[in-house]
Design an enzyme around this catalytic site. Structure first.
Site, PDB file in Angstrom:
ATOM      1  N   ASP A  62      44.119  45.905  67.952  1.00  0.00           N
ATOM      2  CA  ASP A  62      44.368  45.139  66.755  1.00  0.00           C
ATOM      3  C   ASP A  62      45.722  45.677  65.888  1.00  0.00           C
ATOM      4  O   ASP A  62      45.978  46.641  66.264  1.00  0.00           O
ATOM      5  CB  ASP A  62      43.334  45.501  65.663  1.00  0.00           C
ATOM      6  CG  ASP A  62      41.853  44.503  66.029  1.00  0.00           C
ATOM      7  OD1 ASP A  62      42.032  43.550  66.698  1.00  0.00           O
ATOM      8  OD2 ASP A  62      40.986  44.633  65.444  1.00  0.00           O
ATOM      9  N   ARG A  66      33.278  45.519  62.801  1.00  0.00           N
ATOM     10  CA  ARG A  66      33.906  45.210  63.814  1.00  0.00           C
ATOM     11  C   ARG A  66      34.574  46.359  64.505  1.00  0.00           C
ATOM     12  O   ARG A  66      34.762  46.425  65.623  1.00  0.00           O
ATOM     13  CB  ARG A  66      35.045  44.038  63.578  1.00  0.00           C
ATOM     14  CG  ARG A  66      36.073  44.599  62.730  1.00  0.00           C
ATOM     15  CD  ARG A  66      37.084  43.582  62.384  1.00  0.00           C
ATOM     16  NE  ARG A  66      37.523  42.923  63.413  1.00  0.00           N
ATOM     17  CZ  ARG A  66      38.607  43.366  64.170  1.00  0.00           C
ATOM     18  NH1 ARG A  66      39.087  44.656  63.794  1.00  0.00           N
ATOM     19  NH2 ARG A  66      39.206  42.718  65.273  1.00  0.00           N
ATOM     20  N   PRO A 118      38.987  46.768  41.225  1.00  0.00           N
ATOM     21  CA  PRO A 118      40.255  46.703  41.193  1.00  0.00           C
ATOM     22  C   PRO A 118      40.950  48.096  40.901  1.00  0.00           C
ATOM     23  O   PRO A 118      41.944  48.423  40.977  1.00  0.00           O
ATOM     24  CB  PRO A 118      40.754  45.472  40.344  1.00  0.00           C
ATOM     25  CG  PRO A 118      39.638  44.791  39.879  1.00  0.00           C
ATOM     26  CD  PRO A 118      38.586  45.881  40.166  1.00  0.00           C
ATOM     27  N   GLU A 121      32.717  41.890  33.216  1.00  0.00           N
ATOM     28  CA  GLU A 121      33.825  42.439  32.973  1.00  0.00           C
ATOM     29  C   GLU A 121      33.858  43.911  33.685  1.00  0.00           C
ATOM     30  O   GLU A 121      34.788  44.690  33.897  1.00  0.00           O
ATOM     31  CB  GLU A 121      34.116  42.796  31.589  1.00  0.00           C
ATOM     32  CG  GLU A 121      34.360  41.535  30.621  1.00  0.00           C
ATOM     33  CD  GLU A 121      35.864  41.137  31.465  1.00  0.00           C
ATOM     34  OE1 GLU A 121      36.930  41.762  31.450  1.00  0.00           O
ATOM     35  OE2 GLU A 121      35.754  39.844  31.706  1.00  0.00           O
TER      36      GLU A 121
HETATM   37  N1  ADE Z   1      36.019  43.375  42.264  1.00  0.00           N
HETATM   38  C1  ADE Z   1      37.064  42.670  41.628  1.00  0.00           C
HETATM   39  N2  ADE Z   1      38.111  42.763  42.128  1.00  0.00           N
HETATM   40  C2  ADE Z   1      38.144  43.482  43.160  1.00  0.00           C
HETATM   41  C3  ADE Z   1      38.999  44.134  44.163  1.00  0.00           C
HETATM   42  N3  ADE Z   1      40.513  43.854  44.058  1.00  0.00           N
HETATM   43  N4  ADE Z   1      38.594  44.868  44.982  1.00  0.00           N
HETATM   44  C4  ADE Z   1      37.237  45.333  45.057  1.00  0.00           C
HETATM   45  N5  ADE Z   1      36.344  44.957  44.313  1.00  0.00           N
HETATM   46  C5  ADE Z   1      36.965  44.090  43.361  1.00  0.00           C
END
Ligand code: ADE
Length: 251
Positions: free
Chosen positions: A167, A152, A87, A114
């Site tokens: 697309d 794709r 994230p 974590e």
């Molecule tokens: N691992 C955990 N959450 C993630 C996300 N939002 N994007 C990519 N990998 C992740």
């Protein structure tokens, strides 16, 4: 293209890539998938790959050595940039998918727990990417999103060569609505223009719907674009029609 995935759940990635376009891409030899499990490289008697975080706190942290060795094994077979999915990464989008679809090799690193010891990231990771602002319990679903979005786009992966070109997002806009048989469902008919067979009118209608939907649902996307005069005119037409429909329907 070869994609190597470093993951504690290789079966999850392998199974999910056994469906739809990633499966077809593999069958056609367009995509080669390699899977590397850090647990196979653990030196610990119990094949441990994680430990408690220094400084305390909840959860466990993936350790440097098994992940590093799994990445090294992947490098020896494929190579390309090592991409850590988390994230904290840069936001993955269609233009990123287009960029990565050009590369012959890449290594995706999926974390669990974590996270991964920062020193592994500093030493081995070239790029960190996120698929959206939410937290998954592991990088595998993100790796699957990545693989699908990228494969794709490989020439020949989709049956109809034109469909990736048409697309959503290919030109920065949302997709227009699609219809198939029957012509009427629950009293709702397919828009007349689509039945008429006039291709120029159909293209115009579709562009207007794409512009209109983007304006309604994702104005942030529209702000980043420079519309042509013709597109601007179509959008204004859409907005005008929208306002008449709204006032017809009353409050
Ligand atoms: N691992 C955990 N959450 C993630 C996300 N939002 N994007 C990519 N990998 C992740």
């Amino acid at each position: 293209m070869r994609i190597d995935v470093v993951t504690l759940f290789p079966g999850m990635v392998r199974d999910a890539c056994g469906w739809g376009i990633p499966r077809i891409a593999q069958e056609k030899g367009l995509l080669e998938l390699g899977l590397w499990n850090p647990r196979d490289y653990a030196q610990d008697r119990n094949r441990r790959v994680d430990d408690r975080p220094y400084g305390g706190g909840p959860g466990m942290v993936m350790q440097v050595q098994p992940v590093h060795d799994a990445i090294q094994a992947a490098r020896a077979r494929g190579g390309g940039p090592v991409i850590y999915l988390s994230p904290q990464g840069r936001r993955f989008d269609q233009s990123a998918a287009r960029h990565f679809a050009q590369l012959p090799h890449m290594i995706l690193l999926a974390g669990r727990y974590e996270g991964i010891d920062e020193r592994l990231i500093e030493r081995d990771v070239d790029e960190e990417w996120s698929i959206g602002d939410y937290v998954l319990s592991g990088g595998e679903p993100a790796a699957l999103v990545w693989i699908d979005a990228v494969t794709r786009l490989l020439p020949g992966a989709l049956g109809d060569g034109a469909s990736a070109q048409q697309d959503s997002f290919m030109d920065g806009l949302l997709d227009y609505p699609h219809y198939s048989r029957p012509e009427v469902v629950d009293g709702k008919a397919v828009p007349d223009v689509l039945l008429g067979g006039n291709h120029a009118d159909i293209e115009r209608w579709r562009m207007k719907q794409s512009l209109g939907r983007t304006w309604k649902r994702r104005p942030d996307l529209l702000e980043r674009l420079r519309l042509s005069d013709a597109q601007q005119a179509l959008l204004e037409e859409y907005i005008r029609e929208q306002q008449t429909t709204d006032s017809d329907q009353g409050p």
